[in-house]
Scaffold this motif. Structure first.
Motif, PDB file in Angstrom:
ATOM      1  N   ARG A  72       0.877  -1.172   0.000  1.00  0.00           N
ATOM      2  CA  ARG A  72       0.000   0.000   0.000  1.00  0.00           C
ATOM      3  C   ARG A  72       0.915   1.222   0.000  1.00  0.00           C
ATOM      4  O   ARG A  72       1.717   1.400   0.917  1.00  0.00           O
ATOM      5  N   ILE A  73       0.793   2.031  -1.044  1.00  0.00           N
ATOM      6  CA  ILE A  73       1.599   3.246  -1.185  1.00  0.00           C
ATOM      7  C   ILE A  73       0.707   4.440  -0.887  1.00  0.00           C
ATOM      8  O   ILE A  73      -0.363   4.587  -1.491  1.00  0.00           O
ATOM      9  N   THR A  74       1.144   5.284   0.058  1.00  0.00           N
ATOM     10  CA  THR A  74       0.402   6.480   0.400  1.00  0.00           C
ATOM     11  C   THR A  74       1.278   7.692   0.103  1.00  0.00           C
ATOM     12  O   THR A  74       2.258   7.937   0.813  1.00  0.00           O
ATOM     13  N   PRO A  75       0.955   8.458  -0.972  1.00  0.00           N
ATOM     14  CA  PRO A  75       1.721   9.665  -1.271  1.00  0.00           C
ATOM     15  C   PRO A  75       1.502  10.717  -0.190  1.00  0.00           C
ATOM     16  O   PRO A  75       0.486  10.694   0.520  1.00  0.00           O
ATOM     17  N   GLU A  76       2.431  11.645  -0.097  1.00  0.00           N
ATOM     18  CA  GLU A  76       2.351  12.697   0.920  1.00  0.00           C
ATOM     19  C   GLU A  76       1.017  13.440   0.849  1.00  0.00           C
ATOM     20  O   GLU A  76       0.407  13.723   1.879  1.00  0.00           O
ATOM     21  N   ASN A  77       0.549  13.759  -0.329  1.00  0.00           N
ATOM     22  CA  ASN A  77      -0.701  14.502  -0.491  1.00  0.00           C
ATOM     23  C   ASN A  77      -1.642  13.770  -1.435  1.00  0.00           C
ATOM     24  O   ASN A  77      -2.143  14.336  -2.400  1.00  0.00           O
ATOM     25  N   GLY A  78      -1.887  12.488  -1.167  1.00  0.00           N
ATOM     26  CA  GLY A  78      -2.735  11.733  -2.078  1.00  0.00           C
ATOM     27  C   GLY A  78      -3.415  10.566  -1.405  1.00  0.00           C
ATOM     28  O   GLY A  78      -3.238  10.310  -0.218  1.00  0.00           O
ATOM     29  N   GLU A  79      -4.184   9.858  -2.204  1.00  0.00           N
ATOM     30  CA  GLU A  79      -4.928   8.701  -1.731  1.00  0.00           C
ATOM     31  C   GLU A  79      -4.053   7.444  -1.774  1.00  0.00           C
ATOM     32  O   GLU A  79      -3.278   7.264  -2.713  1.00  0.00           O
ATOM     33  N   PRO A  80      -4.197   6.568  -0.787  1.00  0.00           N
ATOM     34  CA  PRO A  80      -3.445   5.301  -0.801  1.00  0.00           C
ATOM     35  C   PRO A  80      -3.840   4.451  -2.006  1.00  0.00           C
ATOM     36  O   PRO A  80      -4.990   4.466  -2.438  1.00  0.00           O
ATOM     37  N   GLN A  81      -2.853   3.716  -2.543  1.00  0.00           N
ATOM     38  CA  GLN A  81      -3.088   2.784  -3.641  1.00  0.00           C
ATOM     39  C   GLN A  81      -2.443   1.461  -3.280  1.00  0.00           C
ATOM     40  O   GLN A  81      -1.339   1.430  -2.736  1.00  0.00           O
ATOM     41  N   GLU A  82      -3.132   0.369  -3.590  1.00  0.00           N
ATOM     42  CA  GLU A  82      -2.575  -0.959  -3.373  1.00  0.00           C
ATOM     43  C   GLU A  82      -2.110  -1.515  -4.703  1.00  0.00           C
ATOM     44  O   GLU A  82      -2.750  -1.296  -5.732  1.00  0.00           O
ATOM     45  N   MET A  83      -0.960  -2.208  -4.678  1.00  0.00           N
ATOM     46  CA  MET A  83      -0.448  -2.812  -5.903  1.00  0.00           C
ATOM     47  C   MET A  83       0.367  -4.053  -5.587  1.00  0.00           C
ATOM     48  O   MET A  83       0.885  -4.201  -4.482  1.00  0.00           O
ATOM     49  N   GLU A  84       0.446  -4.934  -6.580  1.00  0.00           N
ATOM     50  CA  GLU A  84       1.294  -6.117  -6.483  1.00  0.00           C
ATOM     51  C   GLU A  84       2.443  -5.948  -7.468  1.00  0.00           C
ATOM     52  O   GLU A  84       2.237  -5.527  -8.604  1.00  0.00           O
ATOM     53  N   VAL A  85       3.647  -6.258  -7.010  1.00  0.00           N
ATOM     54  CA  VAL A  85       4.850  -6.127  -7.829  1.00  0.00           C
ATOM     55  C   VAL A  85       5.559  -7.471  -7.835  1.00  0.00           C
ATOM     56  O   VAL A  85       5.763  -8.079  -6.779  1.00  0.00           O
TER      57      VAL A  85
END
Length: 118
Positions: A72-85
């Motif tokens: 789960r990536i949460t940018p400083e000023n953004g919405e969290p996004q989940e991804m598989e790598v």
């Protein structure tokens, strides 16, 4: 294939020349730190921080994922996004960024970050 070759060469260089490693933070090991580059290995457990502690900052860098990862990536000023790598994926981040990344999978993750020094 080109990225895999570069990553393999960096890994071999790290093993060969990075004999004197030091621990930099939780789950973080500095493999090389010289006037040309800094190479850091990050390891995280499930629900742990992936590439830094909490909200943190990165300068432009190359990331190579050594294990499959669900994050789960949460940018400083953004919405969290989940991804598989997938293991073996290499990504060049051309700009500096601040974010938090959490391991939301059920397995440990491991990745290498390479920062070039100018």
């Amino acid at each position: 294939m080109k990225y895999l070759l570069v990553t393999s060469m960096l890994f071999v260089s790290a093993v060969t020349f990075g004999q004197n490693t030091v621990t930099a933070g939780p789950g973080e090991k500095v493999i090389i730190d010289n006037d040309k580059m800094k190479v850091i290995e990050h390891t995280s457990q499930p629900e742990g921080d992936v590439c830094g502690v909490g909200m943190h900052h990165h300068e432009p860098h190359l990331t190579t994922v050594l294990t499959d990862a669900k994050v789960r990536i949460t940018p400083e000023n953004g919405e969290p996004q989940e991804m598989e790598v997938k293991s073996g994926t290499s990504i060049w981040f051309d700009v500096a960024e601040t974010h938090s990344v959490t391991n939301i999978g059920d397995q440990p993750t491991k990745m290498i970050l390479v920062y070039l020094k100018e």
